[in-house]
Design a protein around this motif. Sequence first.
Motif, PDB file in Angstrom:
ATOM      1  N   UNK A   1       0.825  -1.217   0.000  1.00 57.58           N
ATOM      2  CA  UNK A   1       0.000   0.000   0.000  1.00 57.58           C
ATOM      3  C   UNK A   1       0.854   1.260   0.000  1.00 57.58           C
ATOM      4  N   UNK A   2       2.006   1.198   0.645  1.00 59.60           N
ATOM      5  CA  UNK A   2       2.921   2.349   0.684  1.00 59.60           C
ATOM      6  C   UNK A   2       3.696   2.526  -0.618  1.00 59.60           C
ATOM      7  N   UNK A   3       3.703   1.469  -1.424  1.00 62.89           N
ATOM      8  CA  UNK A   3       4.526   1.412  -2.645  1.00 62.89           C
ATOM      9  C   UNK A   3       6.009   1.421  -2.285  1.00 62.89           C
ATOM     10  N   UNK A   4       6.341   0.730  -1.197  1.00 62.44           N
ATOM     11  CA  UNK A   4       7.712   0.529  -0.764  1.00 62.44           C
ATOM     12  C   UNK A   4       8.117  -0.911  -1.028  1.00 62.44           C
ATOM     13  N   UNK A   5       9.420  -1.167  -1.031  1.00 63.63           N
ATOM     14  CA  UNK A   5       9.973  -2.510  -1.103  1.00 63.63           C
ATOM     15  C   UNK A   5      10.693  -2.813   0.207  1.00 63.63           C
ATOM     16  N   UNK A   6      10.954  -4.095   0.445  1.00 65.45           N
ATOM     17  CA  UNK A   6      11.717  -4.446   1.655  1.00 65.45           C
ATOM     18  C   UNK A   6      13.117  -3.844   1.627  1.00 65.45           C
ATOM     19  N   UNK A   7      13.647  -3.616   0.445  1.00 60.96           N
ATOM     20  CA  UNK A   7      14.968  -2.997   0.333  1.00 60.96           C
ATOM     21  C   UNK A   7      14.961  -1.556   0.821  1.00 60.96           C
ATOM     22  N   UNK A   8      13.762  -0.957   0.949  1.00 66.44           N
ATOM     23  CA  UNK A   8      13.652   0.413   1.449  1.00 66.44           C
ATOM     24  C   UNK A   8      13.745   0.501   2.970  1.00 66.44           C
ATOM     25  N   UNK A   9      13.783  -0.655   3.645  1.00 66.63           N
ATOM     26  CA  UNK A   9      13.754  -0.682   5.101  1.00 66.63           C
ATOM     27  C   UNK A   9      15.154  -0.763   5.694  1.00 66.63           C
TER      28      UNK A   9
ATOM     29  N   UNK B   1       9.861  10.719   0.299  1.00 66.29           N
ATOM     30  CA  UNK B   1       9.081  10.392  -0.901  1.00 66.29           C
ATOM     31  C   UNK B   1       7.909   9.500  -0.512  1.00 66.29           C
ATOM     32  N   UNK B   2       6.894  10.096   0.075  1.00 68.37           N
ATOM     33  CA  UNK B   2       5.724   9.348   0.545  1.00 68.37           C
ATOM     34  C   UNK B   2       4.560   9.584  -0.411  1.00 68.37           C
ATOM     35  N   UNK B   3       4.213   8.557  -1.160  1.00 68.48           N
ATOM     36  CA  UNK B   3       3.124   8.628  -2.138  1.00 68.48           C
ATOM     37  C   UNK B   3       2.387   7.300  -2.092  1.00 68.48           C
ATOM     38  N   UNK B   4       1.504   7.162  -1.108  1.00 70.75           N
ATOM     39  CA  UNK B   4       0.893   5.854  -0.873  1.00 70.75           C
ATOM     40  C   UNK B   4      -0.540   5.783  -1.399  1.00 70.75           C
ATOM     41  N   UNK B   5      -1.066   4.554  -1.472  1.00 73.30           N
ATOM     42  CA  UNK B   5      -2.437   4.296  -1.896  1.00 73.30           C
ATOM     43  C   UNK B   5      -3.339   4.469  -0.674  1.00 73.30           C
ATOM     44  N   UNK B   6      -4.060   5.570  -0.630  1.00 75.45           N
ATOM     45  CA  UNK B   6      -4.853   5.948   0.552  1.00 75.45           C
ATOM     46  C   UNK B   6      -5.844   4.852   0.931  1.00 75.45           C
ATOM     47  N   UNK B   7      -6.664   4.403  -0.020  1.00 77.09           N
ATOM     48  CA  UNK B   7      -7.691   3.417   0.294  1.00 77.09           C
ATOM     49  C   UNK B   7      -7.086   2.065   0.638  1.00 77.09           C
ATOM     50  N   UNK B   8      -6.016   1.693  -0.069  1.00 78.27           N
ATOM     51  CA  UNK B   8      -5.387   0.401   0.212  1.00 78.27           C
ATOM     52  C   UNK B   8      -4.785   0.377   1.607  1.00 78.27           C
ATOM     53  N   UNK B   9      -4.081   1.443   1.987  1.00 78.60           N
ATOM     54  CA  UNK B   9      -3.470   1.463   3.313  1.00 78.60           C
ATOM     55  C   UNK B   9      -4.540   1.534   4.399  1.00 78.60           C
ATOM     56  N   UNK B  10      -5.603   2.291   4.152  1.00 77.09           N
ATOM     57  CA  UNK B  10      -6.700   2.336   5.122  1.00 77.09           C
ATOM     58  C   UNK B  10      -7.279   0.938   5.334  1.00 77.09           C
ATOM     59  N   UNK B  11      -7.425   0.181   4.257  1.00 80.05           N
ATOM     60  CA  UNK B  11      -7.951  -1.174   4.375  1.00 80.05           C
ATOM     61  C   UNK B  11      -7.029  -2.081   5.163  1.00 80.05           C
ATOM     62  N   UNK B  12      -5.735  -1.977   4.918  1.00 80.74           N
ATOM     63  CA  UNK B  12      -4.760  -2.775   5.663  1.00 80.74           C
ATOM     64  C   UNK B  12      -4.809  -2.419   7.144  1.00 80.74           C
ATOM     65  N   UNK B  13      -4.880  -1.131   7.446  1.00 78.92           N
ATOM     66  CA  UNK B  13      -4.879  -0.693   8.841  1.00 78.92           C
ATOM     67  C   UNK B  13      -6.151  -1.142   9.553  1.00 78.92           C
ATOM     68  N   UNK B  14      -7.273  -1.116   8.865  1.00 77.80           N
ATOM     69  CA  UNK B  14      -8.509  -1.606   9.484  1.00 77.80           C
ATOM     70  C   UNK B  14      -8.420  -3.111   9.737  1.00 77.80           C
ATOM     71  N   UNK B  15      -7.848  -3.825   8.803  1.00 80.82           N
ATOM     72  CA  UNK B  15      -7.715  -5.277   8.959  1.00 80.82           C
ATOM     73  C   UNK B  15      -6.927  -5.633  10.206  1.00 80.82           C
ATOM     74  N   UNK B  16      -5.839  -4.916  10.437  1.00 80.08           N
ATOM     75  CA  UNK B  16      -4.951  -5.256  11.544  1.00 80.08           C
ATOM     76  C   UNK B  16      -5.149  -4.398  12.790  1.00 80.08           C
ATOM     77  N   UNK B  17      -6.009  -3.393  12.717  1.00 84.59           N
ATOM     78  CA  UNK B  17      -6.313  -2.590  13.892  1.00 84.59           C
ATOM     79  C   UNK B  17      -5.271  -1.555  14.247  1.00 84.59           C
ATOM     80  N   UNK B  18      -4.533  -1.045  13.247  1.00 84.96           N
ATOM     81  CA  UNK B  18      -3.516  -0.029  13.508  1.00 84.96           C
ATOM     82  C   UNK B  18      -4.132   1.360  13.424  1.00 84.96           C
TER      83      UNK B  18
END
Length: 288
Positions: free
Chosen positions: A144-152, A180-197
């Motif tokens: 959802x963030x459009x990040x890769x694990x290599x970004x961590x 450079x934060x350009x994330x998918x708003x609806x996708x990240x919201x869905x992920x956060x609701x799923x996990x309760x963040x």
Amino acid sequence: MTFSTAVTVLRYAAFTSHPGGGNPAGVVLDAAPLSEQQMLAIAAEVGYSETAFVTFGDEKRRRFTLRYFSPLAEVAFCGHATVATAVALAERHGPGELVFDTPAGEINVETTADDDGAVRATLTSVPTRSRPALAAEVDAALSALRWDRADLDAALPPHVAFAGNEHLILAAASRARLADLDYDFEALAGVMRTYGWTTVHLVWRENEDHFHARDPFPVGGVTEDPATGAAAAAFGGYLRTLGLAPTAGVLTIRQGEDMGRPSDLTVEVNPHHTRVRVTGHAVVLSQR
């Protein structure tokens, strides 16, 4: 701002000494007559990431009951609205100790006045905890963030940390990645609701005791928070769990810079206690 319900909403910017910085919060000091639906409607009209409502107050004992609403829902705890409310009360009743009863638990706040009259507040969180994030949680958030694990940053592993709310903590490998934060708003919201963040706390470590942070908050109807006291407390607990807290036990978080609302949060971590202290100023914004 005064609503048709005759409720006055104060406006403060928290974690800053200047109105152009910090995280704006609404504060309603006399919310006892309001229903939950009315509080949510007021928070939506104000449009800030959170508005705090004082639903009960004992001025003699300096003990108050707080509820927090984003434009979309009630949240259990909000750090910047707590600081804003504490400063508003200190300006009216004098600096000193305050106790806030919140849905997340009891929050003690110490308010002090600087030599120039500016008021700062130090909140003590509920007990913190932190656990490693599951691979599925990290993968969903990165997508959802459009990040890769290599970004961590491998030295700061992904965790889900709690200090009244749960926050996914992801450490960026570079300041450029954080900027450079350009994330998918609806996708990240869905992920956060799923996990309760409540937020995703994105950090970059400049050195042992200085971090930069960004906090997407799509579940609250807000793209990003310029200062997030609850996440800062959770992050302090995260560092304590990993044994990575600064030697002196104090760190600073610079947030909101990439939004044009620079904010400064001071976090105190005691290796012998799970509660974390977070300090910041708050200043009045134009009451419109």
